[in-house]
Design a protein around this motif. Structure first.
Motif, mmCIF file in Angstrom:
data_model
loop_
_atom_site.group_PDB
_atom_site.id
_atom_site.type_symbol
_atom_site.label_atom_id
_atom_site.label_comp_id
_atom_site.label_asym_id
_atom_site.label_seq_id
_atom_site.Cartn_x
_atom_site.Cartn_y
_atom_site.Cartn_z
ATOM 1 N N ALA A 299 0.835 -1.203 0.000
ATOM 2 C CA ALA A 299 0.000 0.000 0.000
ATOM 3 C C ALA A 299 0.866 1.248 0.000
ATOM 4 C CB ALA A 299 -0.929 -0.004 1.211
ATOM 5 N N PHE A 300 1.928 1.239 0.804
ATOM 6 C CA PHE A 300 2.841 2.381 0.825
ATOM 7 C C PHE A 300 3.534 2.555 -0.527
ATOM 8 C CE2 PHE A 300 3.182 1.765 5.629
ATOM 9 C CZ PHE A 300 2.413 2.877 5.905
ATOM 10 N N VAL A 301 3.893 1.443 -1.171
ATOM 11 C CA VAL A 301 4.535 1.531 -2.486
ATOM 12 C C VAL A 301 3.613 2.207 -3.489
ATOM 13 C CG1 VAL A 301 5.345 0.181 -4.462
ATOM 14 C CG2 VAL A 301 6.096 -0.420 -2.163
ATOM 15 N N THR A 302 2.334 1.849 -3.465
ATOM 16 C CA THR A 302 1.372 2.468 -4.385
ATOM 17 C C THR A 302 1.309 3.967 -4.176
ATOM 18 O OG1 THR A 302 0.022 0.454 -4.494
ATOM 19 C CG2 THR A 302 -1.042 2.537 -5.087
ATOM 20 N N ILE A 303 1.199 4.398 -2.926
ATOM 21 C CA ILE A 303 1.114 5.833 -2.627
ATOM 22 C C ILE A 303 2.390 6.551 -3.042
ATOM 23 C CG2 ILE A 303 0.908 7.528 -0.769
ATOM 24 C CD1 ILE A 303 -0.781 5.419 0.751
ATOM 25 N N LEU A 304 3.549 5.976 -2.681
ATOM 26 C CA LEU A 304 4.823 6.627 -2.982
ATOM 27 C C LEU A 304 5.127 6.638 -4.475
ATOM 28 C CD1 LEU A 304 6.944 5.142 -0.047
ATOM 29 C CD2 LEU A 304 6.148 7.498 -0.281
ATOM 30 N N SER A 305 4.663 5.626 -5.209
ATOM 31 C CA SER A 305 4.907 5.608 -6.650
ATOM 32 C C SER A 305 4.157 6.733 -7.346
ATOM 33 C CB SER A 305 4.496 4.257 -7.242
ATOM 34 O OG SER A 305 3.093 4.052 -7.144
ATOM 35 N N VAL A 306 3.015 7.114 -6.795
ATOM 36 C CA VAL A 306 2.271 8.245 -7.340
ATOM 37 C C VAL A 306 2.988 9.551 -7.016
ATOM 38 C CG1 VAL A 306 0.122 9.565 -7.198
ATOM 39 C CG2 VAL A 306 0.059 7.055 -7.254
ATOM 40 N N VAL A 307 3.456 9.684 -5.777
ATOM 41 C CA VAL A 307 4.076 10.933 -5.327
ATOM 42 C C VAL A 307 5.426 11.164 -5.982
ATOM 43 C CG1 VAL A 307 4.989 12.163 -3.317
ATOM 44 C CG2 VAL A 307 2.866 10.847 -3.121
ATOM 45 N N PHE A 308 6.279 10.123 -6.036
ATOM 46 C CA PHE A 308 7.658 10.308 -6.475
ATOM 47 C C PHE A 308 7.921 9.867 -7.912
ATOM 48 C CE2 PHE A 308 8.072 9.972 -1.805
ATOM 49 C CZ PHE A 308 8.689 11.188 -1.571
ATOM 50 N N LEU A 309 7.228 8.826 -8.381
ATOM 51 C CA LEU A 309 7.482 8.318 -9.720
ATOM 52 C C LEU A 309 6.418 8.744 -10.717
ATOM 53 C CD1 LEU A 309 8.650 4.676 -8.864
ATOM 54 C CD2 LEU A 309 10.033 6.747 -9.116
ATOM 55 N N ARG A 310 5.402 9.434 -10.239
ATOM 56 C CA ARG A 310 4.321 9.932 -11.088
ATOM 57 C C ARG A 310 3.624 8.798 -11.855
ATOM 58 N NH1 ARG A 310 5.521 13.512 -8.170
ATOM 59 N NH2 ARG A 310 5.872 15.708 -8.673
ATOM 60 N N GLU A 311 3.522 7.638 -11.220
ATOM 61 C CA GLU A 311 2.819 6.533 -11.855
ATOM 62 C C GLU A 311 1.310 6.782 -11.829
ATOM 63 O OE1 GLU A 311 3.754 2.745 -10.232
ATOM 64 O OE2 GLU A 311 5.884 2.852 -10.729
ATOM 65 N N GLN A 312 0.633 6.239 -12.842
ATOM 66 C CA GLN A 312 -0.812 6.323 -12.892
ATOM 67 C C GLN A 312 -1.401 5.116 -12.159
ATOM 68 O OE1 GLN A 312 -2.530 8.962 -14.234
ATOM 69 N NE2 GLN A 312 -0.461 9.840 -14.448
ATOM 70 N N VAL A 313 -2.242 5.381 -11.182
ATOM 71 C CA VAL A 313 -2.842 4.320 -10.372
ATOM 72 C C VAL A 313 -4.354 4.370 -10.531
ATOM 73 C CG1 VAL A 313 -3.197 3.448 -8.038
ATOM 74 C CG2 VAL A 313 -0.951 4.329 -8.713
ATOM 75 N N GLY A 314 -4.912 3.228 -10.915
ATOM 76 C CA GLY A 314 -6.351 3.153 -11.132
ATOM 77 C C GLY A 314 -7.124 2.874 -9.853
ATOM 78 N N TRP A 315 -8.428 2.812 -10.006
ATOM 79 C CA TRP A 315 -9.288 2.669 -8.827
ATOM 80 C C TRP A 315 -9.105 1.318 -8.135
ATOM 81 C CZ3 TRP A 315 -12.937 -1.195 -8.449
ATOM 82 C CH2 TRP A 315 -13.295 -1.838 -9.638
ATOM 83 N N ARG A 316 -8.710 0.288 -8.905
ATOM 84 C CA ARG A 316 -8.547 -1.023 -8.280
ATOM 85 C C ARG A 316 -7.396 -1.009 -7.278
ATOM 86 N NH1 ARG A 316 -9.720 -1.922 -13.635
ATOM 87 N NH2 ARG A 316 -11.558 -3.210 -14.076
ATOM 88 N N ARG A 317 -6.265 -0.426 -7.673
ATOM 89 C CA ARG A 317 -5.131 -0.374 -6.758
ATOM 90 C C ARG A 317 -5.410 0.557 -5.584
ATOM 91 N NH1 ARG A 317 0.073 0.923 -10.081
ATOM 92 N NH2 ARG A 317 1.114 0.591 -8.072
ATOM 93 N N ALA B 278 -5.049 -7.601 0.249
ATOM 94 C CA ALA B 278 -4.836 -6.319 -0.412
ATOM 95 C C ALA B 278 -3.432 -6.250 -1.014
ATOM 96 C CB ALA B 278 -5.045 -5.172 0.587
ATOM 97 N N GLY B 279 -2.437 -6.749 -0.271
ATOM 98 C CA GLY B 279 -1.070 -6.748 -0.779
ATOM 99 C C GLY B 279 -0.906 -7.636 -1.992
ATOM 100 N N LEU B 280 -1.502 -8.834 -1.969
ATOM 101 C CA LEU B 280 -1.412 -9.741 -3.104
ATOM 102 C C LEU B 280 -2.105 -9.156 -4.328
ATOM 103 C CD1 LEU B 280 -2.011 -13.170 -1.338
ATOM 104 C CD2 LEU B 280 0.053 -12.482 -2.582
ATOM 105 N N PHE B 281 -3.245 -8.508 -4.130
ATOM 106 C CA PHE B 281 -3.950 -7.883 -5.246
ATOM 107 C C PHE B 281 -3.102 -6.773 -5.860
ATOM 108 C CE2 PHE B 281 -6.714 -4.637 -7.067
ATOM 109 C CZ PHE B 281 -7.466 -5.392 -7.946
ATOM 110 N N GLU C 57 0.375 -4.820 -10.340
ATOM 111 C CA GLU C 57 1.656 -4.305 -10.790
ATOM 112 C C GLU C 57 2.282 -5.241 -11.817
ATOM 113 O OE1 GLU C 57 4.358 -3.211 -7.775
ATOM 114 O OE2 GLU C 57 3.158 -1.506 -7.113
ATOM 115 N N ARG C 58 2.110 -6.556 -11.639
ATOM 116 C CA ARG C 58 2.628 -7.505 -12.633
ATOM 117 C C ARG C 58 1.932 -7.290 -13.970
ATOM 118 N NH1 ARG C 58 6.980 -8.176 -12.594
ATOM 119 N NH2 ARG C 58 6.962 -6.502 -11.114
ATOM 120 N N GLN C 59 0.617 -7.047 -13.953
ATOM 121 C CA GLN C 59 -0.130 -6.836 -15.188
ATOM 122 C C GLN C 59 0.311 -5.557 -15.890
ATOM 123 O OE1 GLN C 59 -4.208 -6.915 -13.839
ATOM 124 N NE2 GLN C 59 -4.298 -9.162 -13.811
#
Length: 299
Positions: free
Chosen positions: A107-125, A274-277, A282-284
């Motif tokens: 969960a922290f990786v998802t948040i930080l990837s948006v803040v620092f790597l500017r990744e696009q995160v959809g509603w599922r994540r 939640a972590g496995l999802f 991310e693999r997809q």
């Protein structure tokens, strides 16, 4: 499934078992040594894995070389914070409870990837992130139970592991693996070595047994995970990480006398799912997986 891939998956289970036994060694110390000293000795013992981690063409001097020193120093800093917070967490909490909170890492990786790597995160994540934090509320039940520094340590440990993954994603294309690995050792060795001096004490033979278990088993886990990754895709190597929870529950009941209630199991299950999802999504999307940093959880 090919035999080589099966061997890779089995090696990954062995790696995470080694990590779980390493974490149990921390708890078996029962807080008899200052956490900074435990981190220092564990990082020193992590040096034994360098010859096996080093890639062809890399040398020992590359431990102290980096193209981006700012990110390298941040990597070293979060290795210190993550190691110390994890030692505190496993000392103060039942193992399963510590793992449950550290497993917030995706969960922290998802948040930080948006803040620092500017990744696009959809509603599922984002839904998985929310579910992970709901799981934490179920585990902690703030207002209904006493919280301790161990809970804070576990959450900080998960956050530090997530920051490490973000840094490795940013540094991976340009830095040598031995340099990235070295930052995870040099930071804890230097920082904890200096800070522990006022309270340092020579461990007893009994304490040395658990210190060796902590450091050497973590180093063995790193090597086993590297061998697993060479034989099987990341999509099969990473999920066995959650097998650590089985070890934690087993250690808790058989060794430490822990008793987890139904809500603890429910919250832990929510966090793990939640972590496995998040990992599957991310693999997809083709997001690269970072290596685990020694000798802490990334979890």
């Amino acid at each position: 499934m090919e035999t080589t891939v099966i061997k890779g998956v089995l090696l990954s289970f062995l790696a995470y078992a080694a990590y779980a036994f390493s974490d149990a060694s921390i708890k078996l110390l029962e807080g008899t040594l200052p956490p900074l000293e435990v981190v220092f000795i564990g990082a020193l013992l992590g040096i034994v894995a360098i010859p096996l981690v080093r890639r062809p063409g890399e040398n020992w001097g590359d431990l102290f070389r980096a193209r981006n020193w700012t990110l390298w120093l941040l990597r070293a800093l979060f290795a210190v914070v993550g190691s110390l917070s994890s030692v505190v967490a496993f000392t103060a909490l039942p193992m399963a409870e510590a793992f449950a909170l550290i497993f917030l890492l995706p969960a922290f990786v998802t948040i930080l990837s948006v803040v620092f790597l500017r990744e696009q995160v959809g509603w599922r994540r984002w839904s998985a992130v929310v579910a992970g934090f709901v799981g934490v509320l179920i585990v902690l039940r703030p207002g209904f139970r006493e919280l301790s520094v161990g809970h804070l340590g576990a959450i900080i440990g998960g956050f530090s592991g997530a920051m490490t993954i973000i840094l490795l994603r940013a540094m991976g294309p340009t830095e040598k693996r031995i340099s990235l690995y070295g930052a995870g050792l040099i930071g804890p060795i230097l920082a904890s070595g200096v800070l522990m001096m006022p309270h340092a004490q020579w461990p007893t033979p009994h304490q040395w047994i658990f210190l060796l278990g902590y450091g050497l088993l973590a180093a063995a886990g790193n090597v086993l995970l590297m061998l697993a990754s060479a034989r099987a895709p990341a999509s099969l190597v990473a999920p066995p990480q959650y097998s650590q929870m089985v070890w934690a529950i087993g250690f808790g009941y058989l060794v430490f006398g822990d008793h987890l209630d139904a809500l603890m199991f429910l919250g832990t299950g929510v966090i793990m799912l939640a972590g496995l999802f998040t990992f599957v999504r991310e693999r997809q999307r083709g997001t690269p997986r970072a290596e685990r940093t020694p000798p802490i959880h990334p979890q």
